[in-house]
Design a protein around this motif. Structure first.
Motif, PDB file in Angstrom:
ATOM      1  N   ASP A 113       8.038  48.928  66.712  1.00 26.55           N
ATOM      2  CA  ASP A 113       8.069  49.328  65.298  1.00 26.55           C
ATOM      3  C   ASP A 113       9.046  50.289  65.003  1.00 26.55           C
ATOM      4  OD1 ASP A 113       7.782  50.253  62.679  1.00 26.55           O
ATOM      5  OD2 ASP A 113       5.528  50.141  62.856  1.00 26.55           O
ATOM      6  N   PRO A 114      10.259  50.006  64.438  1.00 26.29           N
ATOM      7  CA  PRO A 114      11.399  51.181  64.305  1.00 26.29           C
ATOM      8  C   PRO A 114      11.065  52.136  63.419  1.00 26.29           C
ATOM      9  CG  PRO A 114      11.912  49.082  63.088  1.00 26.29           C
ATOM     10  CD  PRO A 114      10.711  48.627  64.065  1.00 26.29           C
ATOM     11  N   ASN A 115      10.003  51.939  62.704  1.00 32.37           N
ATOM     12  CA  ASN A 115       9.655  53.044  61.557  1.00 32.37           C
ATOM     13  C   ASN A 115       8.904  54.154  62.176  1.00 32.37           C
ATOM     14  OD1 ASN A 115      11.034  51.704  59.229  1.00 32.37           O
ATOM     15  ND2 ASN A 115       9.078  50.331  59.277  1.00 32.37           N
ATOM     16  N   LYS A 116       8.115  53.803  63.430  1.00 29.85           N
ATOM     17  CA  LYS A 116       7.291  54.637  63.992  1.00 29.85           C
ATOM     18  C   LYS A 116       8.088  55.373  65.367  1.00 29.85           C
ATOM     19  CE  LYS A 116       3.066  52.556  62.185  1.00 29.85           C
ATOM     20  NZ  LYS A 116       1.756  52.038  62.687  1.00 29.85           N
ATOM     21  N   GLY A 117       8.961  54.643  65.942  1.00 32.21           N
ATOM     22  CA  GLY A 117       9.428  55.143  67.061  1.00 32.21           C
ATOM     23  C   GLY A 117      11.057  54.449  67.350  1.00 32.21           C
ATOM     24  N   GLY A 118      11.505  54.799  68.577  1.00 32.84           N
ATOM     25  CA  GLY A 118      12.622  54.473  69.067  1.00 32.84           C
ATOM     26  C   GLY A 118      13.958  54.922  68.140  1.00 32.84           C
ATOM     27  N   HIS A 119      13.631  55.816  67.570  1.00 34.26           N
ATOM     28  CA  HIS A 119      14.772  56.268  66.569  1.00 34.26           C
ATOM     29  C   HIS A 119      16.139  56.980  67.573  1.00 34.26           C
ATOM     30  CE1 HIS A 119      11.671  56.204  63.749  1.00 34.26           C
ATOM     31  NE2 HIS A 119      12.345  56.408  62.835  1.00 34.26           N
ATOM     32  N   LEU A 120      17.145  56.591  67.124  1.00 37.27           N
ATOM     33  CA  LEU A 120      18.305  57.293  67.877  1.00 37.27           C
ATOM     34  C   LEU A 120      18.547  58.602  67.314  1.00 37.27           C
ATOM     35  CD1 LEU A 120      20.905  56.962  69.814  1.00 37.27           C
ATOM     36  CD2 LEU A 120      22.249  56.073  67.819  1.00 37.27           C
ATOM     37  N   ILE A 121      18.711  59.610  68.025  1.00 36.12           N
ATOM     38  CA  ILE A 121      19.063  60.911  67.775  1.00 36.12           C
ATOM     39  C   ILE A 121      20.730  61.363  68.006  1.00 36.12           C
ATOM     40  CG2 ILE A 121      18.233  63.329  67.577  1.00 36.12           C
ATOM     41  CD1 ILE A 121      15.489  62.452  68.371  1.00 36.12           C
ATOM     42  N   LEU A 122      21.464  61.705  67.167  1.00 36.28           N
ATOM     43  CA  LEU A 122      22.643  62.428  67.584  1.00 36.28           C
ATOM     44  C   LEU A 122      22.620  63.841  67.137  1.00 36.28           C
ATOM     45  CD1 LEU A 122      24.849  59.527  66.011  1.00 36.28           C
ATOM     46  CD2 LEU A 122      23.940  59.699  68.042  1.00 36.28           C
ATOM     47  N   TRP A 123      22.399  64.614  68.288  1.00 35.80           N
ATOM     48  CA  TRP A 123      22.103  65.932  68.122  1.00 35.80           C
ATOM     49  C   TRP A 123      23.097  66.916  67.617  1.00 35.80           C
ATOM     50  CZ3 TRP A 123      17.125  68.087  69.203  1.00 35.80           C
ATOM     51  CH2 TRP A 123      16.245  66.956  69.858  1.00 35.80           C
ATOM     52  N   ASP A 124      24.441  66.761  67.760  1.00 34.32           N
ATOM     53  CA  ASP A 124      25.383  67.519  67.158  1.00 34.32           C
ATOM     54  C   ASP A 124      25.772  67.337  65.811  1.00 34.32           C
ATOM     55  OD1 ASP A 124      26.318  68.906  69.907  1.00 34.32           O
ATOM     56  OD2 ASP A 124      26.520  66.687  70.337  1.00 34.32           O
ATOM     57  N   LEU A 125      25.358  66.006  65.335  1.00 33.18           N
ATOM     58  CA  LEU A 125      25.669  65.820  63.979  1.00 33.18           C
ATOM     59  C   LEU A 125      24.172  65.859  63.244  1.00 33.18           C
ATOM     60  CD1 LEU A 125      27.437  62.549  64.446  1.00 33.18           C
ATOM     61  CD2 LEU A 125      28.281  64.698  64.077  1.00 33.18           C
ATOM     62  N   LEU A 127      21.439  64.222  63.127  1.00 33.05           N
ATOM     63  CA  LEU A 127      21.309  62.910  62.679  1.00 33.05           C
ATOM     64  C   LEU A 127      20.124  62.253  63.499  1.00 33.05           C
ATOM     65  CD1 LEU A 127      24.534  61.301  61.846  1.00 33.05           C
ATOM     66  CD2 LEU A 127      22.938  62.156  60.119  1.00 33.05           C
ATOM     67  N   ILE A 128      19.033  61.615  62.637  1.00 35.52           N
ATOM     68  CA  ILE A 128      18.021  60.747  63.153  1.00 35.52           C
ATOM     69  C   ILE A 128      18.134  59.578  62.759  1.00 35.52           C
ATOM     70  CG2 ILE A 128      15.785  60.609  63.485  1.00 35.52           C
ATOM     71  CD1 ILE A 128      15.240  63.521  63.451  1.00 35.52           C
ATOM     72  N   ILE A 129      18.604  58.448  63.375  1.00 37.68           N
ATOM     73  CA  ILE A 129      18.785  57.203  62.923  1.00 37.68           C
ATOM     74  C   ILE A 129      17.832  55.991  63.327  1.00 37.68           C
ATOM     75  CG2 ILE A 129      20.505  55.224  62.678  1.00 37.68           C
ATOM     76  CD1 ILE A 129      22.703  57.425  63.580  1.00 37.68           C
ATOM     77  N   CYS A 130      17.132  55.396  62.060  1.00 37.61           N
ATOM     78  CA  CYS A 130      16.186  54.275  62.523  1.00 37.61           C
ATOM     79  C   CYS A 130      17.152  53.248  63.064  1.00 37.61           C
ATOM     80  CB  CYS A 130      15.595  53.630  61.344  1.00 37.61           C
ATOM     81  SG  CYS A 130      14.274  52.586  61.303  1.00 37.61           S
ATOM     82  N   PHE A 131      16.521  52.886  64.329  1.00 41.77           N
ATOM     83  CA  PHE A 131      17.274  51.954  65.331  1.00 41.77           C
ATOM     84  C   PHE A 131      16.300  50.834  65.835  1.00 41.77           C
ATOM     85  CE2 PHE A 131      20.616  51.603  68.852  1.00 41.77           C
ATOM     86  CZ  PHE A 131      21.550  51.585  68.065  1.00 41.77           C
ATOM     87  N   PRO A 132      16.172  49.932  65.005  1.00 40.98           N
ATOM     88  CA  PRO A 132      15.449  48.656  65.178  1.00 40.98           C
ATOM     89  C   PRO A 132      15.905  47.961  66.304  1.00 40.98           C
ATOM     90  CG  PRO A 132      15.897  48.687  62.847  1.00 40.98           C
ATOM     91  CD  PRO A 132      16.805  49.714  63.635  1.00 40.98           C
ATOM     92  N   PRO A 133      15.056  46.939  67.177  1.00 42.91           N
ATOM     93  CA  PRO A 133      15.577  46.176  67.973  1.00 42.91           C
ATOM     94  C   PRO A 133      16.652  45.491  67.618  1.00 42.91           C
ATOM     95  CG  PRO A 133      13.315  46.243  67.925  1.00 42.91           C
ATOM     96  CD  PRO A 133      13.516  46.947  66.676  1.00 42.91           C
ATOM     97  N   GLY A 134      17.715  45.276  68.336  1.00 42.53           N
ATOM     98  CA  GLY A 134      18.842  44.571  68.098  1.00 42.53           C
ATOM     99  C   GLY A 134      20.041  45.374  67.158  1.00 42.53           C
TER     100      GLY A 134
END
Length: 218
Positions: A113-125, A127-134
Motif C-alpha cells: 500500500d503506497p499510502n502507508k509505506g514504501g515512500h521515496l525520501i530525497l533528503w537533500d531536497l 521531499l517525501i514522495i509517494c512511490f507506488p509499485p511500478g
C-alpha cells in the motif's frame, strides 16, 4: 568498473545467478521498463543521454565482447541491479560509484500500500514522495541522499535500478586507460597542469547536459 577493476569487465556472478539474471533480463516486462527509462532520459536530458550513448559506443568498440544487459536501442545504461528481498528497504545513502552528474533509474515493484509505506525520501531536497509499485524516477544518486520507508510486515517490495559507474566514463576519457595507468605515465609539468584544469571544469560541463528538450517543457 569501479570495484577495483583496472578495465571495464562484465560483472562476475555464480553460474546459478548468471542463469537467473539472464532469464530476468530476457523478460519483456524488464525490457519495457528499460526502454521506458531510456526514453525518459532522452526526452528530459537529451545531451546527457547522448553522452551515455556515445560512451557505451566507445566501450563496445574497445571491447566488442562485453555483454550488454539490453541492446543499445533499449537502454544506454551499462549496469542494472535487481533487489528481490521480500522487503527491499534502504537506509539514507549516496551511490558514490556513479557519475556525479549522472542519473540513476529507480523502479519500485511488489505488492504494498503506497499510502502507508514504501515512500521515496530525497533528503537533500526535503521531499517525501509517494512511490507506488511500478513507479520510476531518475535522480543523480551520487549527489542526492535517498532512501525509502518501510512497508507492512505482510507486504512485499522489490526494486530494479539502472546506472553507469563513473569509472566507465573515466576510462573512456583516459583514452582506454585506468587512472593508475595514466598517473604512472610520464607527463610534462604542462600536461599534468592541463589535466588538473580539465578536471576542474568537468563538473560545469556535466551540468550543461541538464538542458531540457523543448518538447519536454510543460
Amino acid at each position: 568498473m569501479g570495484g577495483g577493476q583496472q578495465y571495464p569487465t562484465t560483472c562476475f556472478n555464480t553460474v546459478i545467478k548468471t542463469v537467473v539474471l539472464a532469464g530476468l533480463l530476457a523478460q519483456k516486462p524488464f525490457k519495457h521498463i528499460a526502454g521506458f527509462t531510456n526514453s525518459l532520459l532522452k526526452c528530459y536530458a537529451p545531451d546527457l543521454h547522448t553522452f551515455y550513448s556515445e560512451t557505451m559506443d566507445h566501450i563496445h568498440r574497445w571491447n566488442p565482447n562485453l555483454r550488454c544487459n539490453f541492446s543499445a536501442t533499449v537502454s544506454v545504461f551499462a549496469a542494472a541491479t535487481f533487489n528481490f528481498r521480500p522487503q527491499t528497504i534502504t537506509f539514507p545513502h549516496l551511490d558514490f560509484a556513479n557519475l556525479a552528474w549522472g542519473w540513476c533509474a529507480i523502479t519500485a515493484l511488489g505488492d504494498f500500500d503506497p499510502n502507508k509505506g514504501g515512500h521515496l525520501i530525497l533528503w537533500d531536497l526535503k521531499l517525501i514522495i509517494c512511490f507506488p509499485p511500478g513507479s520510476m524516477i531518475l535522480i543523480p544518486s551520487a549527489l542526492i541522499c535517498h532512501s525509502n520507508t518501510s512497508i507492512g510486515s505482510h507486504e512485499k517490495r522489490f526494486s530494479f535500478t539502472q546506472y553507469t559507474p563513473a569509472g566507465i566514463f573515466q576510462f573512456v576519457d583516459n583514452r582506454f586507460k585506468s587512472e593508475k595507468e595514466v598517473n604512472s605515465t610520464e607527463m610534462s609539468a604542462e600536461e599534468r597542469a592541463a589535466r588538473v584544469e580539465a578536471r576542474k571544469i568537468r563538473w560545469a560541463e556535466g551540468l550543461k547536459m541538464y538542458r531540457k528538450c523543448p518538447s519536454a517543457l510543460p
